[in-house]
Design an enzyme around this catalytic site. Structure first.
Site, PDB file in Angstrom:
ATOM      1  N   TYR A   1      50.232 -22.842  26.214  1.00  0.00           N
ATOM      2  CA  TYR A   1      49.619 -21.768  25.429  1.00  0.00           C
ATOM      3  C   TYR A   1      48.145 -22.086  25.160  1.00  0.00           C
ATOM      4  O   TYR A   1      47.269 -21.234  25.340  1.00  0.00           O
ATOM      5  CB  TYR A   1      50.378 -21.587  24.121  1.00  0.00           C
ATOM      6  CG  TYR A   1      49.928 -20.425  23.278  1.00  0.00           C
ATOM      7  CD1 TYR A   1      50.336 -19.134  23.572  1.00  0.00           C
ATOM      8  CD2 TYR A   1      49.110 -20.618  22.167  1.00  0.00           C
ATOM      9  CE1 TYR A   1      49.931 -18.051  22.788  1.00  0.00           C
ATOM     10  CE2 TYR A   1      48.704 -19.556  21.385  1.00  0.00           C
ATOM     11  CZ  TYR A   1      49.117 -18.273  21.694  1.00  0.00           C
ATOM     12  OH  TYR A   1      48.702 -17.206  20.915  1.00  0.00           O
TER      13      TYR A   1
ATOM     14  N   SER B   1      43.036 -17.321  20.318  1.00  0.00           N
ATOM     15  CA  SER B   1      43.802 -17.994  19.269  1.00  0.00           C
ATOM     16  C   SER B   1      43.002 -19.196  18.783  1.00  0.00           C
ATOM     17  O   SER B   1      42.130 -19.702  19.503  1.00  0.00           O
ATOM     18  CB  SER B   1      45.145 -18.459  19.838  1.00  0.00           C
ATOM     19  OG  SER B   1      45.806 -19.340  18.956  1.00  0.00           O
TER      20      SER B   1
END
Length: 311
Positions: free
Chosen positions: A186, A173
């Protein structure tokens, strides 16, 4: 080799690689043929995982679909067959559980064969400020987003090394490159898989296994439901992307053996700036770009702790 000769060699290769990279901006790299390759996708039951499966189906690959969602995975398999896949195998697997990964991997090897393209895509998100995040979700995020990559690589990459042929695709990501408010766990999990994938790729080179490729994918928010509610401050520069566009970019990067795939391409500029500008200026630009507020309107999917599925 003495210092002078080795330095001269490095300078010469540096010039060559720089020129090569420049010319490749204008000359399309030939895409590899994946017909008959065994492609395993984790988190294939929905979102980007499903779209990648459908695109590989059209390219003639043999598909191995993993997801914790039985019904979602069956639907992806049905759609893949409809899109021309000759061989599709779907397995229920909770990628956060090491022994389950190994057990299902052994089943895949016996029933399908050695996986040649491994796409680690399964992921979950908590979406809360760190001090408000439940311990169970923090732990689950690391197990699904990070540890699962270790187990799938351990299971499938030895065969790639033995044949000097294969490809490990890491779906990370943009949050694996830059810290974001409301995504501490995350970000930690995605930073970790970038480091893991880079190290693994270097190990392959050190072993002389140049046929085992690596692609690290770092997208901004994708409109799959995983980050529902998130808003981007400057959508022309950092747009929330449509899933089909993101999946197409990922597949294109895999077929061209790209090491890094940044989606959108503006992420490349942010990565470069991070290492060049003063920290305080970086914080100022981060606030300007909206890093401090992306997650304020986050809703996400329901039952996220059970959603060990696709990005």
């Amino acid at each position: 080799m003495n210092f002078f000769l080795e330095t001269l060699r490095v300078i010469g290769l540096a010039i060559y690689f720089t020129l090569e990279n420049f010319f490749l901006l204008f000359i399309p790299v030939r895409k590899k043929n994946v017909t008959g390759e065994i492609v395993l996708i984790t988190g294939a039951g929905s979102g980007i995982g499903r779209l990648m499966a459908l695109k590989f189906a059209r390219l003639g690959a043999t598909l191995v679909l993993w997801d914790i969602s039985v019904e979602g995975n069956k639907e992806t398999a049905r759609l893949a067959r409809k899109n021309g896949a000759a061989r599709v195998h779907n397995y229920t697997c909770d990628c956060s559980k090491r022994q389950e990964v190994y057990q299902v991997a052994d089943q895949v090897k016996k029933e399908v064969g050695d996986v040649s393209i491994l796409i680690n895509n399964a992921g979950i998100v908590t979406g809360k400020r760190f001090l408000d995040s439940p311990d169970a979700m923090i732990q689950k995020s690391m197990e699904v987003n990070t540890m699962a990559h270790f187990w799938t690589v351990k299971a499938f990459v030895p065969a790639m090394v033995a044949s000097n042929h294969g490809h490990v695709v890491t779906i990370s990501s943009a949050a694996g490159l830059v810290g974001v408010t409301g995504l501490a766990d995350y970000c930690a999990s995605k930073f970790a898989v970038v480091g893991f994938a880079e190290s693994l790729a270097i190990e392959m080179l050190a072993l002389g296994k140049t046929g085992v490729k690596s692609t690290i994918v770092c997208p901004f928010f994708i409109n799959t439901g995983m980050f529902d509610g998130c808003k981007t401050k400057w959508p022309r520069f950092l747009p929330v992307m449509e899933p089909d566009y993101a999946a197409e970019r990922i597949i294109s990067g895999i077929l061209r053996n790209q090491v890094y795939v940044y989606i959108p391409r503006s992420i490349t500029l942010l990565v470069a700036l991070k290492g060049l500008i003063p920290t305080k200026l970086g914080m100022l630009l981060g606030d300007y770009m909206g890093y401090f507020h992306f997650m304020e309107t986050f809703t996400g999917r329901a039952n996220k702790i059970e959603d060990n599925k696709s990005q």
